[in-house]
Scaffold this active site. Structure first.
Site, short mmCIF file in Angstrom:
data_model
loop_
_atom_site.label_atom_id
_atom_site.label_comp_id
_atom_site.label_asym_id
_atom_site.label_seq_id
_atom_site.Cartn_x
_atom_site.Cartn_y
_atom_site.Cartn_z
CB CYS A 165 1.02 99.87 14.88
SG CYS A 165 -0.78 100.09 14.87
CG HIS A 305 3.21 94.22 16.62
ND1 HIS A 305 3.30 95.56 16.89
CD2 HIS A 305 2.06 94.05 15.91
CE1 HIS A 305 2.26 96.19 16.38
NE2 HIS A 305 1.49 95.30 15.78
CD GLU A 316 5.65 89.63 16.97
OE1 GLU A 316 6.64 90.33 17.27
OE2 GLU A 316 4.49 89.89 17.34
CE LYS A 337 1.56 96.63 20.36
NZ LYS A 337 2.97 96.20 20.14
CG HIS A 342 -1.65 98.30 19.48
ND1 HIS A 342 -0.50 99.04 19.32
CD2 HIS A 342 -1.87 97.69 18.29
CE1 HIS A 342 -0.04 98.89 18.09
NE2 HIS A 342 -0.86 98.06 17.45
CG PHE A 403 -3.71 98.54 10.11
CD1 PHE A 403 -3.51 97.29 10.66
CD2 PHE A 403 -4.85 99.23 10.47
CE1 PHE A 403 -4.42 96.73 11.55
CE2 PHE A 403 -5.78 98.69 11.35
CZ PHE A 403 -5.55 97.44 11.89
#
Length: 417
Positions: A165, A305, A316, A337, A342, A403
């Site tokens: 991502c 994010h 975060e 998002k 996403h 990831f």
């Protein structure tokens, strides 16, 4: 050597909340959700039956039917947003040196639908190996950059970054570095993804990564809300034209904003979970601030994010507080998002666009779908809940994490000649 300045001169967006740049920005500011029941296949047996799909998309409106059949959906998206950005920048009207224009794209997965269709046809057949001759060229992630290059004749640096991502933010940082080092005048950068299909949804469901709020798709992506239960899968593409400042000035290009820094780091912790203290997120933001040669107190807006996962949002926020200290309370923080879902490898591109437009227009898009505070978060922070906020935005920072522990941060500043 003296590093060159890099500016943004064109933008293009194909998103679940708008099929053009203007539609996308308008929907962001209005706080619209792109989530709805899945239309591309029968999702009734899946744990998650909704996603943020592109709406009313007919590829033949953009690409000749014969050519479109040679492209996976993620490459089709790439071509559409890149074409919009190139036109927005009036790039081809100035007779540019094509040897000095490159394409650096991002995609976390690439042609998943093509792989699914070809594998299904083979295993459901009689065992005779019959495959589409475009199977491999349609599937490979790097082909998106290749198609953009071929269409326009761009012969500069050409490749695709793959870091889950974080892919398209990685691409933007690479493009930024190539230009400021003098290795290109212009780079078309961004990312695309198209994983709203059986394999994509099934795989993320198996990971327990997706929201299963099937009764209310439009409120399912709820970053920082105590009842968040996973991210909402999206699809689409975003493109940015990054250009060396003197080159842009010479041809009279309009300038949206200036790119001033980029950071990257690794969590070195877990395949899919973030470090619980946000160490990797902290390190990438620090690296980006150092690269931009600015102090944390100079940042006005952080496009996080913020995927709406129980662990990720907390990590975060911890990282933001560690980096910004007391100034964290002066920031606007928002997760777009909550509206787009996403977009995996394309997330960084459309969120960089949101950050650029926040800087240009002095307005911060909201984090929608906030209903209940999470006691594990510091709710004195300004998460820009539910409604856009006007404020002077001189500098915006955009985070994307992937990831494998891949962390990236891009920083843009209001353009001053």
């Amino acid at each position: 050597m003296e590093l060159k300045r890099v500016v943004v001169t064109g933008l293009g967006a194909l998103t679940p909340i708008g099929n053009t740049l203007d539609e996308y920005w308008k929907a962001l500011i209005e706080g619209k959700s792109g989530a709805a029941p899945i239309t591309q296949y029968d999702a009734s047996l899946f744990k998650t039956q909704f996603a943020c799909e592109i709406k009313d998309f007919n590829v033949e409106d953009y690409i000749d039917r014969k050519e479109a059949r040679k492209l996976d959906r993620f490459s089709q998206f790439a071509m559409v947003s890149a074409t919009e950005a190139i036109a927005d920048a009036a790039l081809m009207e100035s007779n540019p040196n094509l040897d000095r224009i490159g394409v650096i794209w991002g995609s976390g997965i690439g042609g998943l639908k093509t792989f699914q269709d070809e594998a299904q046809a083979y295993f459901q057949g009689d065992g005779t190996p019959r495959f589409n001759p475009f199977f491999i060229p349609k599937m490979i992630a790097d082909i998106a950059a290749g198609h953009i290059s071929i269409k326009y004749g761009f012969r500069g640096p050409n490749y695709v970054t793959v870091s889950a991502c974080a892919s398209s933010t990685n691409a933007l940082i690479d493009a930024f570095n190539y230009i400021r080092l003098g290795k290109a005048d212009v780079i078309v950068s961004g990312g695309s993804e198209a994983c709203v299909n059986e394999m994509g949804m099934g795989g993320f469901n198996a990971l327990k990564a997706l929201s299963t709020r099937n009764e209310s798709p439009e409120t399912a992506s709820r970053p920082f809300d105590v009842d968040r239960d996973g991210f909402v899968l999206g699809e689409g593409s975003g493109a940015l034209i990054l250009e060396e400042y003197e080159h842009a000035k010479k041809r009279g290009a309009k300038i949206y904003a200036e790119v001033i820094g980029g950071g990257m780091s690794g969590d070195a912790y877990h395949m899919t979970a973030p470090h619980p203290e946000g160490i990797g997120a902290r390190n990438t933001m620090i690296a980006a601030l150092e690269d931009a040669n600015i102090k944390p107190e100079e940042v006005d807006y952080v496009n996080v994010h913020g995927t709406s996962t129980p662990l990720g949002d907390i990590a975060e926020v911890k990282a933001i507080q560690a980096v910004f200290g007391d100034h964290a309370y002066n920031l606007n923080i928002s997760s777009t998002k909550s509206m787009t879902g996403h977009l995996l490898g394309a997330a960084g591109a459309i969120e960089a666009i949101a950050s650029v437009l926040a800087v240009k227009n002095d307005i911060v898009p909201p984090t929608i779908n906030h209903f209940t505070d999470d006691p594990e978060l510091d709710n004195k922070l300004n998460f820009t809940f539910n409604k856009a906020q006007e404020r002077v935005v001189n500098i915006a920072l955009s985070n994307t994490f992937g990831f494998g522990g891949h962390n990236t941060t891009l920083i843009v500043r209001k353009f001053k000649g």
